[in-house]
Design a protein around this motif. Sequence first.
Motif, PDB file in Angstrom:
ATOM      1  N   LYS A 105       5.021  14.026  -3.409  1.00  0.00           N
ATOM      2  CA  LYS A 105       5.471  12.642  -3.455  1.00  0.00           C
ATOM      3  C   LYS A 105       6.845  12.492  -2.803  1.00  0.00           C
ATOM      4  O   LYS A 105       7.101  11.539  -2.068  1.00  0.00           O
ATOM      5  CB  LYS A 105       5.476  12.129  -4.897  1.00  0.00           C
ATOM      6  CG  LYS A 105       4.075  11.794  -5.377  1.00  0.00           C
ATOM      7  CD  LYS A 105       4.029  11.410  -6.814  1.00  0.00           C
ATOM      8  CE  LYS A 105       2.628  10.951  -7.205  1.00  0.00           C
ATOM      9  NZ  LYS A 105       1.532  11.671  -6.603  1.00  0.00           N
ATOM     10  N   GLU A 150       0.831  -1.206   0.000  1.00  0.00           N
ATOM     11  CA  GLU A 150       0.000   0.000   0.000  1.00  0.00           C
ATOM     12  C   GLU A 150       0.869   1.261   0.000  1.00  0.00           C
ATOM     13  O   GLU A 150       0.561   2.244  -0.673  1.00  0.00           O
ATOM     14  CB  GLU A 150      -0.904  -0.014   1.234  1.00  0.00           C
ATOM     15  CG  GLU A 150      -1.856   1.159   1.334  1.00  0.00           C
ATOM     16  CD  GLU A 150      -3.004   1.080   0.336  1.00  0.00           C
ATOM     17  OE1 GLU A 150      -3.645   2.115   0.109  1.00  0.00           O
ATOM     18  OE2 GLU A 150      -3.242  -0.006  -0.206  1.00  0.00           O
ATOM     19  N   THR A 163       0.838   4.186  -4.303  1.00  0.00           N
ATOM     20  CA  THR A 163       0.345   5.495  -4.724  1.00  0.00           C
ATOM     21  C   THR A 163       0.964   5.886  -6.056  1.00  0.00           C
ATOM     22  O   THR A 163       2.165   5.699  -6.265  1.00  0.00           O
ATOM     23  CB  THR A 163       0.668   6.559  -3.660  1.00  0.00           C
ATOM     24  OG1 THR A 163       0.048   6.191  -2.433  1.00  0.00           O
ATOM     25  CG2 THR A 163       0.153   7.924  -4.086  1.00  0.00           C
ATOM     26  N   ARG A 164       0.152   6.423  -6.923  1.00  0.00           N
ATOM     27  CA  ARG A 164       0.561   6.699  -8.293  1.00  0.00           C
ATOM     28  C   ARG A 164       1.873   7.479  -8.377  1.00  0.00           C
ATOM     29  O   ARG A 164       2.060   8.477  -7.693  1.00  0.00           O
ATOM     30  CB  ARG A 164      -0.560   7.485  -8.979  1.00  0.00           C
ATOM     31  CG  ARG A 164      -0.430   7.592 -10.488  1.00  0.00           C
ATOM     32  CD  ARG A 164      -0.633   6.242 -11.142  1.00  0.00           C
ATOM     33  NE  ARG A 164      -0.506   6.341 -12.558  1.00  0.00           N
ATOM     34  CZ  ARG A 164      -1.453   6.822 -13.369  1.00  0.00           C
ATOM     35  NH1 ARG A 164      -2.594   7.248 -12.876  1.00  0.00           N
ATOM     36  NH2 ARG A 164      -1.270   6.867 -14.664  1.00  0.00           N
ATOM     37  N   ARG A 222       4.829   6.874  -7.296  1.00  0.00           N
ATOM     38  CA  ARG A 222       5.878   6.731  -6.282  1.00  0.00           C
ATOM     39  C   ARG A 222       6.977   5.800  -6.768  1.00  0.00           C
ATOM     40  O   ARG A 222       8.171   6.046  -6.511  1.00  0.00           O
ATOM     41  CB  ARG A 222       5.289   6.210  -4.964  1.00  0.00           C
ATOM     42  CG  ARG A 222       4.568   7.264  -4.168  1.00  0.00           C
ATOM     43  CD  ARG A 222       4.227   6.780  -2.780  1.00  0.00           C
ATOM     44  NE  ARG A 222       3.472   7.785  -2.044  1.00  0.00           N
ATOM     45  CZ  ARG A 222       3.047   7.641  -0.808  1.00  0.00           C
ATOM     46  NH1 ARG A 222       3.296   6.522  -0.145  1.00  0.00           N
ATOM     47  NH2 ARG A 222       2.360   8.600  -0.217  1.00  0.00           N
ATOM     48  N   PRO A 254      -9.031   6.946  -3.632  1.00  0.00           N
ATOM     49  CA  PRO A 254      -8.163   6.781  -2.468  1.00  0.00           C
ATOM     50  C   PRO A 254      -8.728   5.753  -1.517  1.00  0.00           C
ATOM     51  O   PRO A 254      -9.932   5.611  -1.375  1.00  0.00           O
ATOM     52  CB  PRO A 254      -8.158   8.191  -1.836  1.00  0.00           C
ATOM     53  CG  PRO A 254      -9.399   8.838  -2.327  1.00  0.00           C
ATOM     54  CD  PRO A 254      -9.628   8.285  -3.698  1.00  0.00           C
TER      55      PRO A 254
END
Length: 297
Positions: free
Chosen positions: A61, A22, A26-27, A29, A268
């Motif tokens: 980010k 998880e 995240t987009r 990363r 999210p």
Amino acid sequence: MSTTPVPRTTLADLERVAESLEMISTRWRVWVLMTLSEKPLRYTEIKSKLPWLHDGSLAPKLRKLSESGLVERTDYEARHVTYGLTARGTELMPVLKVIAAWGDACLVKDTVLNPLTGRREPERIASAQNVEDALLLLTPRHTTAILWTLRMRGVTSIAALESVVMPSHALNAIYPPLRRLVKDGLVEKDEEHCVQLSATGLALAPVYRSVSAWAAGHPLSRAGTHPVWGDPTPPSQTGPGTRASTQAGIPASAPPGVRAPAVPARAPKAAWQSGDLFSASIPARPAVFSPAGGQRR
């Protein structure tokens, strides 16, 4: 069918793995981490390598990756700042390579025309995109719990699976995530309402055991002895080779080899809480529309 309780050590291991997946899902990363894998870079250097990420996306980010302990910021003097991987970030790179290898081997690819041969060949996908596409399959709620349970139990009735993964829910609660996993090619269901990992699901063994080793702070050399995903593959689980499918939206300004948007951005997800792994309710998922010709990665 009996429902032997899952050992506490396995639950703790599973939770660490789910949280680790998880954290990096995240987009973009993974793209940032891989960009920093060779050496520390200044902000403008990172930006030049990831030109589709504007300041409003890149800066947060970097901050989140720093808070996660994967990236460190070094201030040398005024207006001279570099970003590089921490020791934990560096240790993650071999794990990302394992995930990318699974994505490259097991995820469905579009075919493109090779101008040199005149033949249509599988599209070449950047390693970071292979990782993101794989994470898109593995990070929805209950996915890791279901896959681990099937790995441990082999062929299992849906009722028995529900009693282990979602013991406090009604039976029908297991169906949405299970249908998605069947559609994605990671799980197979027979006419007697029993399920098992597909060949593609079983091929996740290197992914899960490498993530498990990293999450626990162990060297990857110990990954092969993982109590659930270590070798050998259980002989009771066989099946034809398949490729998993997923979809990922990429902006039109993405670099060569990265696809244009196909689906809406992922919604999210709530932060993991201790004890959520086998009892949390299933969140609503965004509608996904398959393009003509079936699903794409």
